[in-house]
Motif scaffolding. Sequence first.
Motif, PDB file in Angstrom:
ATOM      1  N   UNK A 302       0.815  -1.201   0.000  1.00 16.37           N
ATOM      2  CA  UNK A 302       0.000   0.000   0.000  1.00 16.37           C
ATOM      3  C   UNK A 302       0.857   1.264   0.000  1.00 16.37           C
ATOM      4  N   UNK A 303       0.218   2.386  -0.284  1.00 15.96           N
ATOM      5  CA  UNK A 303       0.870   3.691  -0.248  1.00 15.96           C
ATOM      6  C   UNK A 303       0.138   4.554   0.769  1.00 15.96           C
ATOM      7  N   UNK A 304       0.891   5.191   1.661  1.00 16.38           N
ATOM      8  CA  UNK A 304       0.295   5.989   2.718  1.00 16.38           C
ATOM      9  C   UNK A 304      -0.327   7.264   2.145  1.00 16.38           C
ATOM     10  N   UNK A 316      -7.550  15.822  15.407  1.00 13.82           N
ATOM     11  CA  UNK A 316      -6.587  14.720  15.472  1.00 13.82           C
ATOM     12  C   UNK A 316      -5.226  15.202  14.980  1.00 13.82           C
ATOM     13  N   UNK A 317      -4.198  14.994  15.785  1.00 12.46           N
ATOM     14  CA  UNK A 317      -2.840  15.340  15.389  1.00 12.46           C
ATOM     15  C   UNK A 317      -2.261  14.255  14.487  1.00 12.46           C
ATOM     16  N   UNK A 318      -1.673  14.694  13.390  1.00  4.47           N
ATOM     17  CA  UNK A 318      -1.025  13.743  12.486  1.00  4.47           C
ATOM     18  C   UNK A 318       0.382  13.463  12.994  1.00  4.47           C
ATOM     19  N   UNK A 319       0.715  12.216  13.305  1.00  2.00           N
ATOM     20  CA  UNK A 319       2.074  11.893  13.785  1.00  2.00           C
ATOM     21  C   UNK A 319       3.139  12.396  12.807  1.00  2.00           C
ATOM     22  N   UNK A 320       4.166  13.002  13.330  1.00  2.00           N
ATOM     23  CA  UNK A 320       5.186  13.641  12.494  1.00  2.00           C
ATOM     24  C   UNK A 320       5.863  12.662  11.538  1.00  2.00           C
ATOM     25  N   UNK A 321       6.143  11.438  12.015  1.00  2.00           N
ATOM     26  CA  UNK A 321       6.822  10.475  11.145  1.00  2.00           C
ATOM     27  C   UNK A 321       5.932  10.050   9.984  1.00  2.00           C
ATOM     28  N   UNK A 322       4.624   9.933  10.236  1.00  2.00           N
ATOM     29  CA  UNK A 322       3.688   9.569   9.164  1.00  2.00           C
ATOM     30  C   UNK A 322       3.553  10.716   8.159  1.00  2.00           C
ATOM     31  N   UNK A 323       3.559  11.938   8.669  1.00  2.00           N
ATOM     32  CA  UNK A 323       3.465  13.100   7.796  1.00  2.00           C
ATOM     33  C   UNK A 323       4.667  13.163   6.862  1.00  2.00           C
ATOM     34  N   UNK A 324       5.840  12.897   7.407  1.00  4.84           N
ATOM     35  CA  UNK A 324       7.061  12.890   6.601  1.00  4.84           C
ATOM     36  C   UNK A 324       7.011  11.789   5.553  1.00  4.84           C
ATOM     37  N   UNK A 325       6.536  10.610   5.972  1.00  2.00           N
ATOM     38  CA  UNK A 325       6.451   9.478   5.052  1.00  2.00           C
ATOM     39  C   UNK A 325       5.475   9.767   3.918  1.00  2.00           C
ATOM     40  N   UNK A 326       4.320  10.343   4.247  1.00  2.00           N
ATOM     41  CA  UNK A 326       3.306  10.623   3.230  1.00  2.00           C
ATOM     42  C   UNK A 326       3.770  11.699   2.257  1.00  2.00           C
ATOM     43  N   UNK A 327       4.548  12.687   2.761  1.00  2.00           N
ATOM     44  CA  UNK A 327       5.042  13.757   1.898  1.00  2.00           C
ATOM     45  C   UNK A 327       5.987  13.234   0.823  1.00  2.00           C
ATOM     46  N   UNK A 328       6.614  12.097   1.100  1.00  2.09           N
ATOM     47  CA  UNK A 328       7.556  11.512   0.139  1.00  2.09           C
ATOM     48  C   UNK A 328       6.843  10.738  -0.977  1.00  2.09           C
ATOM     49  N   UNK A 329       5.535  10.588  -0.850  1.00  4.86           N
ATOM     50  CA  UNK A 329       4.751   9.843  -1.836  1.00  4.86           C
ATOM     51  C   UNK A 329       3.911  10.822  -2.648  1.00  4.86           C
ATOM     52  N   UNK A 330       3.991  10.790  -3.998  1.00  9.51           N
ATOM     53  CA  UNK A 330       3.147  11.667  -4.806  1.00  9.51           C
ATOM     54  C   UNK A 330       1.665  11.476  -4.465  1.00  9.51           C
ATOM     55  N   UNK A 331       1.008  12.560  -4.078  1.00  8.26           N
ATOM     56  CA  UNK A 331      -0.399  12.467  -3.713  1.00  8.26           C
ATOM     57  C   UNK A 331      -0.638  11.922  -2.327  1.00  8.26           C
ATOM     58  N   UNK A 332       0.434  11.791  -1.534  1.00  6.92           N
ATOM     59  CA  UNK A 332       0.305  11.204  -0.201  1.00  6.92           C
ATOM     60  C   UNK A 332      -0.334  12.140   0.816  1.00  6.92           C
ATOM     61  N   UNK A 333      -0.255  13.447   0.553  1.00  8.33           N
ATOM     62  CA  UNK A 333      -0.843  14.419   1.462  1.00  8.33           C
ATOM     63  C   UNK A 333      -2.015  15.110   0.775  1.00  8.33           C
ATOM     64  N   UNK A 334      -3.166  15.066   1.427  1.00  9.76           N
ATOM     65  CA  UNK A 334      -4.350  15.758   0.926  1.00  9.76           C
ATOM     66  C   UNK A 334      -4.642  16.891   1.886  1.00  9.76           C
TER      67      UNK A 334
END
Length: 335
Positions: A302-304, A316-334
């Motif tokens: 899967x892709x985060x 809800x606070x977005x965990x910092x490590x998940x935010x960083x991981x999602x930013x590295x994926x095209x379209x990972x952050x909405x």
Amino acid sequence: MKRLFLSIGLILAVLVGAFFGASHNTNQANTQKKIPTVGILQFLTHPALDAIHKGMVDELAKEGYIDGKTIHIDFQNAQGNQSNLKSMATKFDNENADLSVGIATPAAQALANTVSGKVLFAPSTNPVAAGLVTDLKHPGNHVTGVSDQAPLKDQLALIKKFIPQLQTLGIIYTSSDISATTEAKEMVKLATQAGLKTKVYTIAQSNDLAQVAQSMARNKAINAVFVPTDNTIASSMPVLLQATNPAKMPVFPTASTMVQAGGIAAESINQYQIGVTTGKMIAKILRGQTINDTPVEFMKKGELVINVKAAQKLGIDVPADLLKQAKAIPGGIIK
């Protein structure tokens, strides 16, 4: 006498011309027949299913199968209507399509039960339970395809990361959807093994969603909601969120399009890539590979995807490590 010979010569010329003209037309018709016909039956209009269709057509073009030139693609959309599925599947069978593809399990089932020729599913979460194949490695001579089993262990870990206080997980799905039922049951099993309680809600059709979702939202014990790969709920996410958002009940679906519609986050299978994988499979079969030699393919990783705005709306606070991981994926952050 000369006139007689001249007349005979003209008659022979006309006959020869007619013969070669007929031969040319026959050869032209035979050439046209060599262009394969692929029928694509989509269950309903939804961004996830539309992305599968686009990935499929794009990959076919890369493989040299361009619609209207080297292939004829007959695309039909049943708009979620069972009678449409049957009639459209019959259409493919009547036109002797070289291959028929069902986007989503209901479409694939309609094709498998109607079409006498080759059938692909794109995708089906549990093709064995859906009655599409009996063996994943050796499907037989009629049906194979691509499976989109969501990475449920990763999904549960993701929910727990967002909701550390998670004790009770709500699960809502369409009982008639084999894919949704399979994932829902598996999530109940995984959650139980993790020491969590579950509360399951089912709907029979989209008209049931508002009432069932309201009932679920009134259950104060539920800390978060999981939605499996479910075409019916995917097309009605606003209805679900109208009940859960006021109750501050976060929803974690499996598809990125459902996150875009207001879900919090998902370890999502890339729908476009499902189409690409299916397109490659279509090309192999059109070139002579038998379905029995074409095992079911699985989209395993899967892709985060995170909807930051939806999380903030519910506090809800977005965990910092998940935010960083999602930013590295095209379209990972909405946002």
